[in-house]
Design an enzyme around this catalytic site. Structure first.
Site, PDB file in Angstrom:
ATOM      1  N   CYS A  75       0.849  -1.198  -0.390  1.00 30.13           N
ATOM      2  CA  CYS A  75      -0.103   0.148   0.222  1.00 30.13           C
ATOM      3  C   CYS A  75       0.822   1.235  -0.125  1.00 30.13           C
ATOM      4  CB  CYS A  75      -0.875  -0.078   1.264  1.00 30.13           C
ATOM      5  SG  CYS A  75      -2.054  -1.376   1.162  1.00 30.13           S
TER       6      CYS A  75
ATOM      7  N   HIS B  93      -8.956   3.569  -2.870  1.00 24.25           N
ATOM      8  CA  HIS B  93      -7.494   3.034  -2.625  1.00 24.25           C
ATOM      9  C   HIS B  93      -7.049   2.055  -3.445  1.00 24.25           C
ATOM     10  CE1 HIS B  93      -4.297   1.724  -0.339  1.00 24.25           C
ATOM     11  NE2 HIS B  93      -4.668   0.920   0.614  1.00 24.25           N
TER      12      HIS B  93
ATOM     13  N   CYS C 287      -0.587   3.439   6.275  1.00 22.73           N
ATOM     14  CA  CYS C 287      -0.400   1.787   6.725  1.00 22.73           C
ATOM     15  C   CYS C 287      -0.075   1.103   5.637  1.00 22.73           C
ATOM     16  CB  CYS C 287      -1.558   1.374   7.742  1.00 22.73           C
ATOM     17  SG  CYS C 287      -3.179   1.117   6.593  1.00 22.73           S
TER      18      CYS C 287
ATOM     19  N   GLY D  16      -0.059  -3.483   4.431  1.00 19.28           N
ATOM     20  CA  GLY D  16      -0.096  -4.706   4.780  1.00 19.28           C
ATOM     21  C   GLY D  16       1.277  -5.639   5.395  1.00 19.28           C
TER      22      GLY D  16
END
Length: 394
Positions: A92, A351, A381, A383
């Protein structure tokens, strides 16, 4: 050796398409090429041959974005073949990682002009089948979706770490006592702020629609959403959970790109920069608590910049889940939440994994330019338990 200042001259992105939506027919390498070409066209004084590198984030890379999508974007955009390209993957955070790596090259003098960005088509992410260990297996073979999340997981990984992303958001909600009502209210605010920003024309200067596609604004914004409508949605990951499709970011398609330069490159563009890159930081955390990854990354980036939350003009925090964003905010009690995502966040905007970090960095740069001065922060954040943050100034 002196460290050079790094400027963001321009930042563009596509409208963010929903899963299976308006951008479903567009290949990810074409999305990437479109934003690269848009940057070049918006800076006519810059000779494209002066671009020293193109760095793109891409979280998947298993389909049409294979074989270095950054280089494919260079070629498809019609840039000189002398312009190189490299693709990076921090899941991400990939789009922001691309910005950081391009900025680092400029700061160290390895480049003067660079393009950094990210792309993802979650719609077009393929199914994959592992290659058999022996020829002609007699049994059925497992097919995996590459759209999102864990797949072909190494059995040595502890089960606690390999929970779904949604379950990770539930764990953050448990840790901080974040209610379903608080998550739904946060999500509703994201949609309302995004709709208001579009209505006010705040995205007009950065969004470049894809030619031939009837999509001029982000496709997942629900202007008519209400608390009652969100409350009717069922929990998505636990029967008695709090995380729903309504208070989580959707699956999306899109691309974003930024033009970065040093002082010499800036003169070659003939433009005033949007902002200057000050510092960045990346940190790790337990994989199942990935949602809290930005907490330490943000604090480290601000400390390196000699800044605190009180110095911020704006803060773009990726909203993977409302629970995750609220969990981070709970660990920053000195931060004014009114500064966070003033033009809406990923729950409304979307996203597209590899593109989001570049979208956030570009949005902060445009907001600082509109303000005329200030300090901006962007963070995500990631993963498997990481966080990334970027501090910009004007």
């Amino acid at each position: 050796m002196s460290i050079r200042d790094v400027y963001i001259v321009d930042a563009v992105r596509t409208p963010i398409g929903k899963f299976g939506g308006a951008l479903a027919g567009v290949r990810p390498d074409d999305l990437a090429a479109h934003v690269v070409r848009a940057l070049v066209d918006r800076t006519p004084d810059l000779d494209p041959a002066r671009i020293d590198d193109v760095v793109f984030g891409d979280a998947n890379g298993a389909g049409e974005d294979n074989r270095d999508v950054a280089r494919m974007a260079v070629l498809l955009a019609g840039l000189p073949v002398s312009v190189p390209g490299v693709t990076v993957n921090r899941l991400c955070g990939s789009g922001m990682e691309a910005v950081v790596q391009a900025a680092r090259a400029i700061a160290l003098g390895d480049a003067s002009v660079a393009v950094a960005g990210g792309v993802e088509s979650m719609t077009r992410a393929p199914w994959v089948v592992q290659k058999p260990e022996r020829s002609f297996p007699a049994g059925h073979q497992q097919m995996w979706s590459t759209t999102l999340g864990w797949r072909m997981t190494n059995p040595r990984m502890p089960e606690e770490w390999t929970v779904s992303l949604g379950e990770g958001a539930e764990l953050v909600a448990d840790k901080h006592g974040i209610t379903r009502e608080a998550q739904d209210a946060f999500a509703l605010g994201s949609h309302r702020k995004a709709a208001a920003a579009w209505s006010a024309g705040l995205y007009d200067g950065e969004v470049v629609p894809y030619p031939g596609v009837e999509l001029v604004r982000d496709e997942c914004i629900r202007e008519g959403s209400t608390p009652e409508a969100l409350a009717r949605l069922k929990p998505a990951f636990r029967p008695d959970g709090t995380v729903t499709a309504g208070n989580a970011s959707p699956l999306n398609d899109g691309a974003a790109a930024l033009l970065l330069t040093d002082e010499e490159g800036l003169r070659a563009t003939g433009r005033e920069p949007l902002a200057r890159i000050r510092t960045s930081a990346v940190t790790g955390i337990e994989p199942h608590l990935f949602g809290l990854g930005p907490v330490d990354a943000v604090q480290r980036a601000l400390a390196k910049a000699g800044r605190g939350f009180g110095d911020l003009t704006t803060f773009e925090l990726n909203e993977a889940f409302a629970a995750q964003a609220l969990g981070c905010l709970a660990e920053w009690p000195e931060l004014d939440p009114a500064l966070v995502n003033p033009r809406g966040g990923a729950i409304a905007i979307g996203h597209p994994l590899g593109a989001s970090g570049a979208r956030l960095a570009g949005s902060v740069a445009h907001q600082l330019a509109a303000a005329g001065s200030g300090t901006g922060l962007a963070a995500l954040c990631i993963g498997v338990g990481q966080g990334i943050a970027l501090v910009l100034e004007r």
